[in-house]
Design an enzyme around this catalytic site. Sequence first.
Site, mmCIF file in Angstrom:
data_model
loop_
_atom_site.group_PDB
_atom_site.id
_atom_site.type_symbol
_atom_site.label_atom_id
_atom_site.label_comp_id
_atom_site.label_asym_id
_atom_site.label_seq_id
_atom_site.Cartn_x
_atom_site.Cartn_y
_atom_site.Cartn_z
ATOM 1 N N ASP A 1 -4.275 -8.296 16.643
ATOM 2 C CA ASP A 1 -5.366 -7.789 16.005
ATOM 3 C C ASP A 1 -6.544 -8.130 15.490
ATOM 4 O O ASP A 1 -5.928 -9.435 15.121
ATOM 5 C CB ASP A 1 -4.206 -7.977 14.909
ATOM 6 C CG ASP A 1 -4.627 -6.241 13.873
ATOM 7 O OD1 ASP A 1 -4.993 -5.200 14.294
ATOM 8 O OD2 ASP A 1 -5.146 -7.126 12.666
ATOM 9 N N ASN A 2 -7.241 -7.016 15.604
ATOM 10 C CA ASN A 2 -8.950 -7.624 14.877
ATOM 11 C C ASN A 2 -9.552 -9.835 14.929
ATOM 12 O O ASN A 2 -9.103 -10.781 14.262
ATOM 13 C CB ASN A 2 -9.081 -8.121 13.657
ATOM 14 C CG ASN A 2 -8.915 -7.181 12.512
ATOM 15 O OD1 ASN A 2 -10.377 -6.379 13.223
ATOM 16 N ND2 ASN A 2 -8.755 -6.532 11.666
ATOM 17 N N GLU B 1 -7.921 -6.382 20.579
ATOM 18 C CA GLU B 1 -8.637 -5.303 19.511
ATOM 19 C C GLU B 1 -9.611 -5.847 18.312
ATOM 20 O O GLU B 1 -9.795 -6.280 17.255
ATOM 21 C CB GLU B 1 -7.609 -4.929 18.593
ATOM 22 C CG GLU B 1 -7.628 -3.306 18.351
ATOM 23 C CD GLU B 1 -8.373 -3.557 16.480
ATOM 24 O OE1 GLU B 1 -8.244 -2.920 15.489
ATOM 25 O OE2 GLU B 1 -7.693 -4.451 16.024
ATOM 26 N N LYS C 1 0.396 4.972 9.148
ATOM 27 C CA LYS C 1 0.731 3.441 9.093
ATOM 28 C C LYS C 1 1.351 3.110 7.328
ATOM 29 O O LYS C 1 1.477 2.146 7.518
ATOM 30 C CB LYS C 1 -1.221 2.732 8.329
ATOM 31 C CG LYS C 1 -1.345 2.015 10.511
ATOM 32 C CD LYS C 1 -3.325 2.431 10.047
ATOM 33 C CE LYS C 1 -3.496 0.867 9.719
ATOM 34 N NZ LYS C 1 -5.097 1.243 9.463
ATOM 35 N N ASP D 1 -3.119 -7.103 -0.359
ATOM 36 C CA ASP D 1 -1.902 -6.609 0.518
ATOM 37 C C ASP D 1 -1.618 -7.727 1.053
ATOM 38 O O ASP D 1 -0.800 -8.485 2.383
ATOM 39 C CB ASP D 1 -0.962 -5.473 0.868
ATOM 40 C CG ASP D 1 -1.778 -4.696 2.215
ATOM 41 O OD1 ASP D 1 -3.620 -5.428 2.059
ATOM 42 O OD2 ASP D 1 -1.642 -4.119 2.721
ATOM 43 N N LYS E 1 0.768 -1.617 0.187
ATOM 44 C CA LYS E 1 0.101 -0.272 0.046
ATOM 45 C C LYS E 1 1.043 1.194 -0.333
ATOM 46 O O LYS E 1 2.215 1.485 0.261
ATOM 47 C CB LYS E 1 -0.375 -0.071 1.164
ATOM 48 C CG LYS E 1 -2.151 -1.140 0.731
ATOM 49 C CD LYS E 1 -3.134 -0.424 -0.131
ATOM 50 C CE LYS E 1 -4.316 -1.851 0.075
ATOM 51 N NZ LYS E 1 -4.739 -1.519 1.363
#
Lengths: 675, 675
Positions: A401-402, A430, A541, A365, A270
């Site tokens: 994460d998630n 998270e 990010k 990605d 990205k």
Amino acid sequence: MTRRSSDNALMVAHDEESVATFGANRVVIEAVSPEVEAGRFPAKSVAGQPFTVEADIFCDGHERIDAALLVRRADEADWREFPMALFDNDRWRGIAVLDDNARYTYTVIAWRDFFASWRDEVVKKRAAGVDVGLELAEARDLLVRTIAEADRGSSADRKRLEALVGEIDALQGVAPRLDHLLAADILELMRCTGLRTDLSRYPRELALTVDRKTAGFSAWYELFPRSMSDDSGRHGTFDDVIAKLPYVSGLGFDVLYFPPIHPIGQAFRKGRNNTTTSEPGDPGSPYAIGSAEGGHDAIHPELGTFDDFTRLVAAARDHGLEIALDFAIQCSPDHPWIKEHPDWFDWRPDGTIKYAENPPKKYQDIVNVRFYGDAFPAAWLALRDIVLFWVELGIKIFRVDNPHTKPFSFWEWMIHTVQEKYPDVIFLAEAFTRPKVMKRLAKVGFTQSYSYFTWRNTKAELTEYLTELTQAPCRDYMRPNFFVNTPDINPFFLQTSGRPGFRIRQVLAAGLGGNYGVYSGFELCESAPVAGKEEYLDSEKYEIKARDWGRAGNIRSDIALMNRLRHTHPALQLFTNVSFYNAWNDDILYFAKTTPAKDDFILFAVNLDPYNAQEADFEVPLWEFGMPDEASIATEDLINGERFTWHGKIQHMRLDPHQNPYAIWRLIPFEGDTA
Amino acid sequence: MTRRSSDNALMVAHDEESVATFGANRVVIEAVSPEVEAGRFPAKSVAGQPFTVEADIFCDGHERIDAALLVRRADEADWREFPMALFDNDRWRGIAVLDDNARYTYTVIAWRDFFASWRDEVVKKRAAGVDVGLELAEARDLLVRTIAEADRGSSADRKRLEALVGEIDALQGVAPRLDHLLAADILELMRCTGLRTDLSRYPRELALTVDRKTAGFSAWYELFPRSMSDDSGRHGTFDDVIAKLPYVSGLGFDVLYFPPIHPIGQAFRKGRNNTTTSEPGDPGSPYAIGSAEGGHDAIHPELGTFDDFTRLVAAARDHGLEIALDFAIQCSPDHPWIKEHPDWFDWRPDGTIKYAENPPKKYQDIVNVRFYGDAFPAAWLALRDIVLFWVELGIKIFRVDNPHTKPFSFWEWMIHTVQEKYPDVIFLAEAFTRPKVMKRLAKVGFTQSYSYFTWRNTKAELTEYLTELTQAPCRDYMRPNFFVNTPDINPFFLQTSGRPGFRIRQVLAAGLGGNYGVYSGFELCESAPVAGKEEYLDSEKYEIKARDWGRAGNIRSDIALMNRLRHTHPALQLFTNVSFYNAWNDDILYFAKTTPAKDDFILFAVNLDPYNAQEADFEVPLWEFGMPDEASIATEDLINGERFTWHGKIQHMRLDPHQNPYAIWRLIPFEGDTA
């Protein structure tokens, strides 16, 4: 009328069996709290803090009953017993203080207490002038039986008990004998040694996770190590982070958390502002984990070496900071696992790998790891071992994460097995998603949870949400972490509030939350958004950011104040101890945090309106100390250290967001008594 | 940075084992309702009525899931499956209608639905103009796998499924093939035959008691058979009761309940008004059970013979009345069991039997049965067989006296074993005690429960209590019976309210309660108290009473009306279906009872003030039918049968207690549509 014989022939073996099954547990024990999903999951507590268990306990008839809380370490056999006491309408309570960061097991027992029942009855009859000679004989019988059957109490107690019958017999007449038996020390003796008739045991043994203190009390600071060069043209290193430790430590934080530090993929990298094509030199999202240089157990080369990392962890510790890493399971298409373990990923009929998507959105990605099918259980073990790998490098806190997009069962197993070996490891979930999903993650084992705090702004919203978190059953297993912002969340409130809004959100997070967090730039009041979205413009990010850490209008002193108060006031180290009081203005949130003994009683008043001064009459909670409405109370202003006295319950406040959007007071109710 | 090998050696057999244990049940099923004490006790339902089960069901990620309710008779092996549907925030609901008066078992399953997920995704991508050729290939793979693995659906469905791949292949191009696969009938076909990936099962199988209709819908009338002579100088007989059946039946009651009909002890017999010494001719309390003439399986000789009793039971049935007997476990000192089974009783050191007492009060005319020690289990079996003895004489309803002074375990076992053989037997718990104790009795198996209704008089009290009973978890296992009075309770309200108060309490009990009851004399507005107490003067418990059943000012027509409406309106045969609406007067209780389909919608307005006329604006709940506030609605006055139309939501009422203390209306929202 004569009796007719019954022709029922049910009185058979089946009956004897069923009656024996049903006959046990005469004393009822039910509605034990905490109890998470009928004991399916452990409750949570913190080492050194009181662990309170309640239960409905009662029996048929009018006999006296008694009860106890039993607790043992899950890895030990011996139960410790804590007394329980009736406090309300068949509700009993017992309190244990457990010192170890370990898993425990607890349950409740209850029994009928014949001696206490006898004592009650005799006291009443005696007061009514009823002859109690027979009752005396019954007590003697009970003592003899107790000596024969009892198996509890110290040997001294047992000796005392055995002597008692002789003492009674030696006395002359009913009255002296009764006086002796009714003495308080005999009641206590019988409590320690007496029979536990009809002993019932709660049918479930419940699990309890006792975490270390940081689990419930921590202030987090999040930064991107690559930005610590303070030069957007140079990739920051671990050494740059070491140089920044005095800054973070000076703000008073406890945990320093980094987004992923692993090699970043090149494929579909990205660009700035999340564009799908990157320019040469764009560093990419650290969440696109894995490249030819390694995966989750490697370090992004531009950050430094493992030795550098180890040095950073030690240096942070010297600054009172514990490093937290990110555990993000997705892989970039360049991750080594894709070649090593193709069966851990989903492939499409044309032979391409299935990247993440939320139709019609595509995330080329990253690819997700499979958890079932051919990936089970090898991928589970590998992922768990990634965590253990970093644990053994000294990392004991992971921000995950998630987690809600991976199986709950995986988290339960992973956290369980890691904590079996390392009970001090902390996992923060998270997940910003539906309430029941977030709660389930806490149940399966996450130590802390991100929360909706970030979007609760009004007095009604904050009061309702905090009341749920601190009073509803989720209080037994979910510990929220109140982040004021994250790299993904630039809250609308802060986009327009200016500096006063940052001060307001800071004091709310640090004052209400046992755990709270700040993503760097917050202290500098950064808030430039992608128009119309809760995202940061030029998001860190996707690029290296350089900041002026001393920028005018920063709120570093507010943060340092709150973190200092949190460390010096025990009341601010707990979470479920919040009470909301009356301040007659819907823009002023007025609440207290207090220790159970009320010897640290901190009041907060926060003007939620970042634009206008607000004022209100408010109630000083004198009644909490049994003081009348017209009493005077010594008070300390915790912002400037001044002392003064409030005379009477109703006082007035004015909070100007451009001067002091909040006030913090310590009540000192009995200062006169002790001085 | 190069990868470092992990030195963790945990990847051993222990891991493989633990991961397999944790790996199951990917789809989460929790918070199933009803579930009484984590499945420790059965929920209750009624044969032929919908049984609704709800659960929180969700999974990690974004895949579609589906769920089903499984139900089977406890004595059968095969599960019946009922679909569940999402209705709110991860909450799912399924409904079963169970026809048998029997015990059932139920649980919940859920799974990931790959075909539905695929369909969702493809529909979105197609709408966004994304190429879906690969998705089509994936669907074909899924179909092939489904045909190979699936084991559900009818043989016709399976054939249709097997043909589908050929049908797809025969079409040309992506679009026609997708059109075919996205057709609604294919979705339904896949629902019936498709794979249930990651099938989860709720960890507990839950018990359900499905009772017969009378369990939830019954109007009780209590009388003392010995008073049915209508002559206080002559002991009434079962034949006198038979003569009174047309009277009770004419009032519309369903259950005719007698206090104990067994021989009454002579020892310490109570005199009139509960005096401790009786005069010759005093009949004694029927609760002092047992004499030389027999115990709990005998009939008091002055009432008649077993043949007379059997005739009475049959005659009652002919009048639409079911006889309920009293099951009161205490014994008079003359009870045969005291000599036959001395170990079933408590004895004092001087050799005397221990009578009942609540110090300093003494109840010398009764002794309590022991349940443990030497009495266990023989007394349990004997008591259960007493119940079976009367069951086999045709009695299927028992009102149980003071069950809270006997062990809960006994009731659980007794009711369970009786209902195993006779599922149609109904037990009513006469416990007026602490809330948790009353709830526990309902949990252990009592079909109906006396309640606090008798003391709930104000609008706030009634609204709060009914909301708890119909909405809180106790709704799943406790069915209150709303008695307006009992031989032990002459409510203060009725002592001063006069006739209007009796009409008010009658309509409240019969309108709110699925089950309700009246003790004879209520319909004649009897209320002379023992001064200052909620007791009847000249209590029928200690003497024979003669009444003038046609006495002026009686409320027989109110009772007959309510019982008639209860039998003709399905909405009045349910209990948890009450809704309270706005009438702006704290003395007017205004509520509706309705069927789930709202095709029987009955409104009650009751003036709770027995002295003064009250009036109020009130809201006609037009919104319940999706009608606007200004709509008109046809209405029937159920007291006089007249029809009229309300125009608009706000209406006005006036209720004069001396004319009509209450109004009852039936809403007929769509009369115009169907006429």
